[in-house]
Scaffold this motif. Structure first.
Motif, mmCIF file in Angstrom:
data_model
loop_
_atom_site.group_PDB
_atom_site.id
_atom_site.type_symbol
_atom_site.label_atom_id
_atom_site.label_comp_id
_atom_site.label_asym_id
_atom_site.label_seq_id
_atom_site.Cartn_x
_atom_site.Cartn_y
_atom_site.Cartn_z
ATOM 1 N N ARG A 117 0.833 -1.210 0.000
ATOM 2 C CA ARG A 117 0.000 0.000 0.000
ATOM 3 C C ARG A 117 0.871 1.265 0.000
ATOM 4 N NH1 ARG A 117 -3.768 -3.378 2.988
ATOM 5 N NH2 ARG A 117 -2.637 -2.999 4.928
ATOM 6 N N SER B 183 -6.070 -5.542 0.778
ATOM 7 C CA SER B 183 -7.072 -4.509 0.526
ATOM 8 C C SER B 183 -6.363 -3.204 0.163
ATOM 9 C CB SER B 183 -7.948 -4.301 1.763
ATOM 10 O OG SER B 183 -7.164 -3.862 2.864
ATOM 11 N N LYS B 184 -7.038 -2.375 -0.647
ATOM 12 C CA LYS B 184 -6.442 -1.107 -1.041
ATOM 13 C C LYS B 184 -6.433 -0.106 0.102
ATOM 14 C CE LYS B 184 -7.472 -1.457 -5.976
ATOM 15 N NZ LYS B 184 -8.115 -0.818 -7.143
ATOM 16 N N ASP B 185 -7.360 -0.262 1.029
ATOM 17 C CA ASP B 185 -7.425 0.625 2.186
ATOM 18 C C ASP B 185 -6.853 -0.091 3.401
ATOM 19 O OD1 ASP B 185 -8.750 2.597 0.681
ATOM 20 O OD2 ASP B 185 -10.676 1.587 1.007
ATOM 21 N N THR C 70 -0.311 1.577 6.205
ATOM 22 C CA THR C 70 0.828 1.471 5.296
ATOM 23 C C THR C 70 2.115 1.527 6.090
ATOM 24 O OG1 THR C 70 0.942 3.862 4.962
ATOM 25 C CG2 THR C 70 -0.450 2.595 3.437
#
Length: 482
Positions: free
Chosen positions: A131, A167-169, A172
């Motif tokens: 991410r 998941s993209k969210d 990070t």
């Protein structure tokens, strides 16, 4: 009265000389056609820099004639226009924003280079790094438009996130170790030391394993077969202690195998209290002796036990010291594999120098014929002794065939398997050798050293060799039963 016709000369035309005078300047010789600039036809914005515009303006001034003209030549006019634009839009001449895809990729590599897919929590940390990588590429997307490396990285990130179910969210990883410093995460504070310049390289990891009859692979990748009956320390440093207890495999034989393992994770500041783990034959618990399965506070524990196969295989992950331990039971005996940072593994006092993983087995405890080769007897029959019942149903050929089914590469693990079958007759030692090699693949940091092959010479490799082998089979079997 007729007027004289004025003679037309080279000076006639739209551009006339200023000032009277009968003398006429001779017509200049025709100049060669100027070379067409590389930027012609690309628009005024194609000029490379302010320096280029200034240089062109200087050239224009040099071409001007001493006598002024009513209109400059087209080339000079164009150069003057370029200079004017350069002065009016000096800000536009600054170097455009650079594509920083290389920096994004370098940060991603630094965030993931220490991760191991066999270690618990790998997916979570890897997704965080992915991410962060994706966010970095988004921030530099405008400057990287048309850059093939950038577009390849974007596609690669998408593929990796799909493969790892990221998941993209979500959280990070930060490329600044100072921001994410976690005192109970060895990788975090090791990265912080590197960021401050204390260490120029990522931490180096060491591997130690014990299996079978028993066969020892030390932190230096030396391979030995030992007797070591009773309790012996494998590791004893300031952070971790591992002790094994070996018992005779066959009555009247000096061959032994491990039936008890005790592991002590020493107390470490705010990260964990001391935790003790103990496994014996037919009792491989998924908890420490106090009944707990983890150490440390918070949601992310600094020390955890993970049961992979009930009663047969457990893993221990100590984040605060970057250490992983595998314990298995195969047949009636136990195997062990440890991965630990070198700086911690070598942190011990002089009184703690008896560590099999560090210095190997004492010479008096090694089963070694001085040749260091198992292949010495391949193709030869075994001696007939009163102990022949120790390997019922196995000849050299059948043992060789059974081990080859599990381990096609005839390295030292294959030859250890043959040795164990011939000395014990226990088929479970085949699985032990195979699992030990799997643990090497999961934990050993250097793939080129996974396989160890016996020396081709008669002598054991010198101490400065990385792949020292101390396994002999021909005379070893005789030694075992003497």
């Amino acid at each position: 009265m007729m007027r004289k016709k004025r003679k037309r000369g080279a000076s006639s035309g739209p551009c006339r000389s200023h000032g009277p005078g009968p003398a006429k300047a001779p017509a200049p010789p025709p100049s060669p056609e100027p070379t067409r600039p590389a930027w012609t036809g690309m628009g005024l914005r194609a000029a490379s820099s302010c320096a280029a515009a200034a240089a062109l303006a200087a050239a224009a001034g040099a071409e001007q004639r001493p006598r002024p003209r009513l209109c400059p030549p087209p080339l000079a006019l164009l150069l003057l226009l370029l200079l004017s634009l350069g002065l009016l839009h000096a800000g536009d001449c600054q170097q455009p924003a650079q594509c920083r895809i290389q920096k994004c990729t370098t940060d991603f590599v630094s965030l993931t280079s220490h991760l191991n897919s066999a270690i618990d929590g790998f997916d979570s940390e890897f997704c965080k790094a992915l991410r962060a990588y994706a966010g970095c590429t988004q921030r530099t997307s405008k400057a990287c438009r048309g850059n093939l490396v950038y577009h390849s990285a974007v596609l690669g990130i998408s593929d990796l996130m799909s493969q790892r179910n990221c998941s993209k969210d979500g959280p990070t990883s930060s490329t600044n170790p100072e921001v994410t410093h976690d005192p109970c995460n060895y990788h975090s504070h090791a990265g912080a030391r590197e960021h401050r310049g204390g260490d120029q390289n990522p931490p180096n990891y060491l591997f130690c394993g014990l299996f079978g009859d028993p066969h020892l692979r030390t932190f230096k990748d030396h391979f030995q077969t030992c007797k070591v009956e009773g309790a012996w320390p494998l590791i004893d440093n300031n952070y971790l202690s591992v002790q094994v207890t070996n018992v005779p495999v066959v009555p009247g034989s000096s061959a032994t195998a491990t039936d008890k393992i005790t592991i002590i994770f020493k107390a470490h500041r705010e990260c964990t209290d001391q935790k003790v783990y103990q496994a014996v034959t037919d009792d491989l618990p998924a908890a420490f002796v106090d009944g707990s399965t983890s150490g440390g506070d918070g949601d992310i524990k600094s020390l955890r036990i993970v049961e992979r196969e009930s009663g047969r295989y457990v893993e221990m992950h100590a984040r605060y010291i970057g250490t992983t331990v595998f314990v298995r039971q195969l047949g009636r005996y136990l195997t062990l594999a440890v991965r630990m940072p070198e700086d911690l593994a070598m942190s011990y006092e002089e009184s703690q120098d008896l560590q099999l993983c560090v210095n190997g087995c004492p010479l008096s405890e090694r089963i070694d014929d001085g040749q260091g080769q198992v292949s010495a007897i391949l193709g030869h029959s075994l001696p007939h002794t009163s102990s022949a019942q120790a390997w019922p149903g196995y000849t050299l050929e059948t043992a060789n065939a059974q081990c080859h089914e599990k381990m096609p590469v005839k390295d030292i693990y294959f030859q250890s398997c043959v040795f164990d079958l011939l000395t014990t007759g226990d088929a479970n030692f085949t699985a032990a050798a195979h699992s030990a090699l799997e643990d090497v693949a999961a934990l050993h940091p250097r793939k080129e050293r996974w396989h160890i092959f016996p020396s081709s010479g008669l002598g054991t490799p010198r101490g400065d060799s990385h792949l020292s082998v101390s396994l002999g089979l021909a005379c070893s079997i005789l030694i075992v039963f003497l």
